[in-house]
Design a protein around this motif. Structure first.
Motif, mmCIF file in Angstrom:
data_model
loop_
_atom_site.group_PDB
_atom_site.id
_atom_site.type_symbol
_atom_site.label_atom_id
_atom_site.label_comp_id
_atom_site.label_asym_id
_atom_site.label_seq_id
_atom_site.Cartn_x
_atom_site.Cartn_y
_atom_site.Cartn_z
ATOM 1 N N ILE A 101 0.849 -1.201 0.000
ATOM 2 C CA ILE A 101 0.000 0.000 0.000
ATOM 3 C C ILE A 101 0.879 1.245 0.000
ATOM 4 O O ILE A 101 0.647 2.193 -0.742
ATOM 5 N N GLY A 102 1.924 1.191 0.806
ATOM 6 C CA GLY A 102 2.856 2.317 0.886
ATOM 7 C C GLY A 102 3.472 2.630 -0.465
ATOM 8 O O GLY A 102 3.518 3.789 -0.883
ATOM 9 N N SER A 103 3.930 1.606 -1.169
ATOM 10 C CA SER A 103 4.611 1.888 -2.439
ATOM 11 C C SER A 103 3.601 2.327 -3.497
ATOM 12 O O SER A 103 3.893 3.159 -4.343
ATOM 13 N N LYS A 104 2.385 1.808 -3.405
ATOM 14 C CA LYS A 104 1.344 2.220 -4.364
ATOM 15 C C LYS A 104 0.991 3.701 -4.154
ATOM 16 O O LYS A 104 0.784 4.460 -5.100
ATOM 17 N N LEU A 105 0.921 4.124 -2.897
ATOM 18 C CA LEU A 105 0.538 5.515 -2.602
ATOM 19 C C LEU A 105 1.767 6.430 -2.491
ATOM 20 O O LEU A 105 1.634 7.638 -2.318
ATOM 21 N N ASN A 106 2.946 5.805 -2.549
ATOM 22 C CA ASN A 106 4.188 6.572 -2.460
ATOM 23 C C ASN A 106 4.353 7.289 -1.109
ATOM 24 O O ASN A 106 4.778 8.441 -1.048
ATOM 25 N N THR A 113 -0.782 11.200 1.974
ATOM 26 C CA THR A 113 -0.457 11.517 0.576
ATOM 27 C C THR A 113 -0.530 13.017 0.350
ATOM 28 O O THR A 113 -1.251 13.725 1.055
ATOM 29 N N LYS A 114 0.199 13.474 -0.659
ATOM 30 C CA LYS A 114 0.281 14.914 -0.905
ATOM 31 C C LYS A 114 -1.078 15.539 -1.166
ATOM 32 O O LYS A 114 -1.340 16.679 -0.778
ATOM 33 N N ASP A 115 -1.948 14.781 -1.827
ATOM 34 C CA ASP A 115 -3.274 15.345 -2.135
ATOM 35 C C ASP A 115 -4.209 15.281 -0.927
ATOM 36 O O ASP A 115 -5.346 15.733 -0.994
ATOM 37 N N GLY A 116 -3.731 14.704 0.188
ATOM 38 C CA GLY A 116 -4.548 14.672 1.393
ATOM 39 C C GLY A 116 -5.650 13.627 1.364
ATOM 40 O O GLY A 116 -6.567 13.662 2.173
ATOM 41 N N LYS A 117 -5.575 12.693 0.423
ATOM 42 C CA LYS A 117 -6.651 11.695 0.340
ATOM 43 C C LYS A 117 -6.449 10.549 1.324
ATOM 44 O O LYS A 117 -7.385 10.095 1.956
ATOM 45 N N PHE A 118 -5.201 10.057 1.381
ATOM 46 C CA PHE A 118 -4.965 8.858 2.191
ATOM 47 C C PHE A 118 -3.919 9.092 3.279
ATOM 48 O O PHE A 118 -2.917 9.762 3.049
#
Lengths: 164, 583
Positions: A101-106, A113-118
């Protein structure tokens, strides 16, 4: 980083909850749950507010907030992915799940996440060992996971956002 | 009611309200404790005091376990011994074992236990997860988390004695530390610097910011004229630093010892206390006469001042504008005394010996200096002066008594009792009553304001006026009293508040009283206060306004109480301070 919204309306909502539940014993925990839900986190501003309302010191509140992993002091993403790293989940491969999950979301665990989604977070046992390995995304629970299911599950939330 | 129990096979009859720890004490067995402070911290957390109880699966913490009829207790079994040693080894694993360099070396409760249990090896590696914090940013208190053993005594003292709850456990498990809200510095986290946390810390995790070096430097600097002032409460406790019983009055030996450190003059803060009474007494009379803000709140205790500035800023106008005796004394030394002795104030170095950690903060307040010259240059706690005297090798207990230097070593009985809760109030009443009645009254002991009750109230009739007075000590009681005043439930004219429980005799700079002594049930506050009241009764002059040196100071220099000059030198102002400011 997700954005922090400390609008008056949100404080009013919290104040209303406090007023309605006055006199309850152990008032701090329910108030913190509300605050976490309303603001998405419990930053210093909100802790100071609760401190004055409940007449409990900021230190005491901070102690409770840092004790429970469900509370956070910084804004979390719209969706919080909790990967259970309890014993049962761990032996069933939870480490691979959280890594994927970490590598998928970087992001790394405990980051947003940078976009604040996750926000990705590792949790202690959530008591669903029968479903191991298990993750939660806000109030949704996904059990008996294999790494290949991850992209599909995540897409539910990204797609939903795009559809709005 | 009594119950029958067996301890290590021997039968005892003990009161049913006893804990197992109490019962063992009566059976002459000293169970080791660490986190336990009677009446204050009774959590059974550290597991040092475990005993075996017949029928119980696991070992029990004796400090919180009540005795039961027929109970069979083992304190000497191998299981108990091994458990205690393991507990100790685990505590030591995470402890910074820099003992030789630690300020608590030789006075450390953990060290005592390590010695008692012959700890030779520590089988565990450190499992600490966070870099321990070393915070010396405040003027008063230094926190060293590397020494902390998480016993929680400071947390309870801060909550129950200081009433502030600014320290707590933060995070959990291996990451748990004792800290402030959001890790704010003590300065912004609501701390009073009262130092009650230092007094209960069993190890070196909390200590005062030391001024010893700068005092030695000044003593050894031939251009400096070093003047020492000693606070009233120090004479009641300094003997403990040299093994004397708690409450032994050591005024004369204290003066001899300090003189032998090589200072130029040894004066008494009590002179400042008498001066404070003159200024504060007239301030009260003024406010009563001219309708000023009432109740008048005393301003001697810097911890209390911080409490008002941070938690009750709306009462700042009620605070007496008088500086504390320490600061008044410093200001007089650097003006009147400097002039009289023809010494440049820049070359005078004023050292206060205080029972207090907050005084180190007070001397650094910006208002406490004029033209860049501080009223006071260093504050030593009772513990620090004890260290200095020992370091030089002065045999304190063998010294002859000596007198303070003159003229600023002259003081009255009223000044002496400043060190105990209620003392400032009583001293003020002695003077105010004489002024209002315009005679030297024979009755001037005010029993109602003495003693360690949390909040003391009285109605006194003085010169045909009825005055409602109140006295509180310790932040917890202070807050209770101020809430009463705030909600207008009580109308008072004059209130004395001290930041520390029991007043200065129990200040955060006083000698350590180890838990095993404290837990015997003695009241340190009362024992030390008795020494002060004793000195009061043997003083010839017992009213501040009759202090001849103070009278001369007014005649030669200040003119009269609350004069322009005294306002310039002896009075101050206060500032509202925000808690947890958001940067």
């Amino acid at each position: 980083m997700a954005k922090l919204d400390l609008s008056k309306a949100k404080y009013a909502k919290l104040k209303k909850f406090i007023d309605e539940n006055q006199g309850e014993t152990c008032g701090l925990m329910p108030v913190l749950h509300q605050a976490q839900e309303i603001f998405g986190c419990i930053p210093i501003e909100v802790q100071k507010f609760i401190s004055e309302e409940l007449n409990v010191s900021v230190a005491e509140i901070y102690g409770v907030v840092t004790f429970y992993s469900r509370f956070s002091t910084e804004p979390v993403g719209e969706y919080v992915i909790g990967v259970c790293l309890g014993t049962a989940c761990y032996v069933k491969g939870a480490q691979k799940i959280i890594d994927d999950i970490g590598s998928k979301l970087n992001i790394k665990p405990e980051q947003t996440t940078k976009d604040g989604k996750f926000t990705l977070t590792a949790t202690r046992c959530i008591g669903a060992c029968g479903l191991a390995p298990v993750i939660t995304i806000n109030d949704d629970v996904y059990g008996r996971l294999t790494p290949d299911q991850i992209p599909e599950i995540l897409s539910k939330y990204t797609d939903e956002l795009e559809g709005e | 009611m009594k119950v029958k129990i067996k301890i290590d096979g021997i039968e005892y009859e003990v009161p049913s309200h006893y804990t197992v720890l109490d019962a063992c004490k009566e059976a002459k067995i000293d169970i080791p404790t660490l986190c336990f402070l009677k009446g204050l911290n009774e959590t059974g957390a550290c597991r040092m005091c475990v005993v075996e109880v017949d029928g119980a699966r696991s070992l029990q913490a004796s400090c919180v376990l009540k005795v039961r009829d027929g109970m069979k207790i083992k304190t000497n079994s191998k299981r108990v011994q091994q458990s205690r040693v393991t507990t100790l080894e685990l505590l030591l694993a995470n402890h910074n074992k820099d003992c030789l360099k630690c300020n608590r070396n030789g006075k450390c409760e953990l060290q005592d236990l390590a010695e008692r249990f012959h700890i030779k090896n520590i089988y565990f590696d450190s499992f600490e997860k966070r870099t321990p914090l070393y915070d010396d940013t405040s003027f008063s208190i230094v926190r060293d988390q590397s020494k902390c053993i998480l016993c929680g005594r400071c947390i309870t003292a801060c909550e129950k004695t200081a009433g502030m709850s600014i320290l707590t456990y933060i995070h959990r498990g291996f990451e748990a530390v004792v800290g402030t809200g959001f890790n704010y510095k003590l300065e912004d986290a609501g701390c009073l610097y009262c130092g009650q946390c230092i007094n209960v810390c069993p190890v070196g995790a909390l200590k005062e910011k030391t001024h010893i070096e700068r005092v030695w430097d000044a003593i050894n600097d031939s251009t400096k004229h070093v003047v020492v002032q000693t606070a009233p409460a120090v004479r009641a406790s300094i003997g403990e630093e040299f093994g004397l019983e708690i409450g032994t009055r050591c005024t004369g030996k204290m003066v001899s010892a300090i003189r032998r450190l090589g200072v130029d003059k040894v004066f008494d803060t009590n002179f400042g206390a008498d001066l404070t009474i003159m200024e504060e007494g007239y301030e009260l009379l003024n406010r009563l006469k001219n309708g000023g803000e009432l109740p008048l709140l005393t301003s001697c205790s810097p911890g209390w001042i911080r409490l008002v500035e941070q938690y009750y800023p709306e009462f700042i106008p009620n605070l007496s504008t008088c500086k504390s005796p320490q600061q008044m004394f410093g200001a007089v030394i650097k003006s009147y005394y400097a002039e009289k002795m023809n010494i440049d104030p820049k070359d005078i170095f004023v050292v206060s010996v205080m029972p207090c950690s907050s005084k180190k903060y007070e001397m650094n307040r910006e208002e406490m200096e004029r033209d860049g010259i501080k009223d006071v240059d260093a504050v030593l706690t009772t513990r620090e002066i004890g260290n200095m005297i020992r370091e030089v090798g002065i045999q304190f207990t063998d010294l002859e008594d000596e007198d303070f230097d003159h003229p600023l070593g002259e003081y009255t009985g009223a000044g002496v009792i400043f060190g105990a809760t209620g003392g400032v109030m009583e001293a003020a009443l002695r003077t105010v009553a004489d002024i209002l009645e315009n005679k030297d009254l024979d009755e001037f002991e005010y029993e109602a304001v003495r003693g360690v009750e949390g909040i003391k109230e009285a109605e006194v009739e003085i010169g045909g006026k009825k005055l409602n007075i109140a006295v509180a000590h310790g932040g917890e009681n202070a807050k209770k009293l101020m809430d009463l005043v705030k909600n207008s439930k009580k109308q008072y004219h004059f209130i004395e508040i001290m930041g520390c429980d029991g007043g200065c005799v129990n200040g955060g700079g006083q000698p350590y009283v180890k838990a095993n002594v404290r837990n015997t049930g003695i009241d340190v506050r009362k024992l030390r206060a008795n020494a002060l009241y004793e000195e009061d009764t043997i003083k010839q002059v017992r009213k501040s306004h009759q202090n001849e040196s103070v009278q001369r100071l007014y005649k030669e220099f200040l003119e009269k109480p609350n004069s322009h000059k005294s306002h310039e030198l002896l009075h101050t102002h206060y500032t509202k301070r925000e808690l947890f400011p958001i940067k």
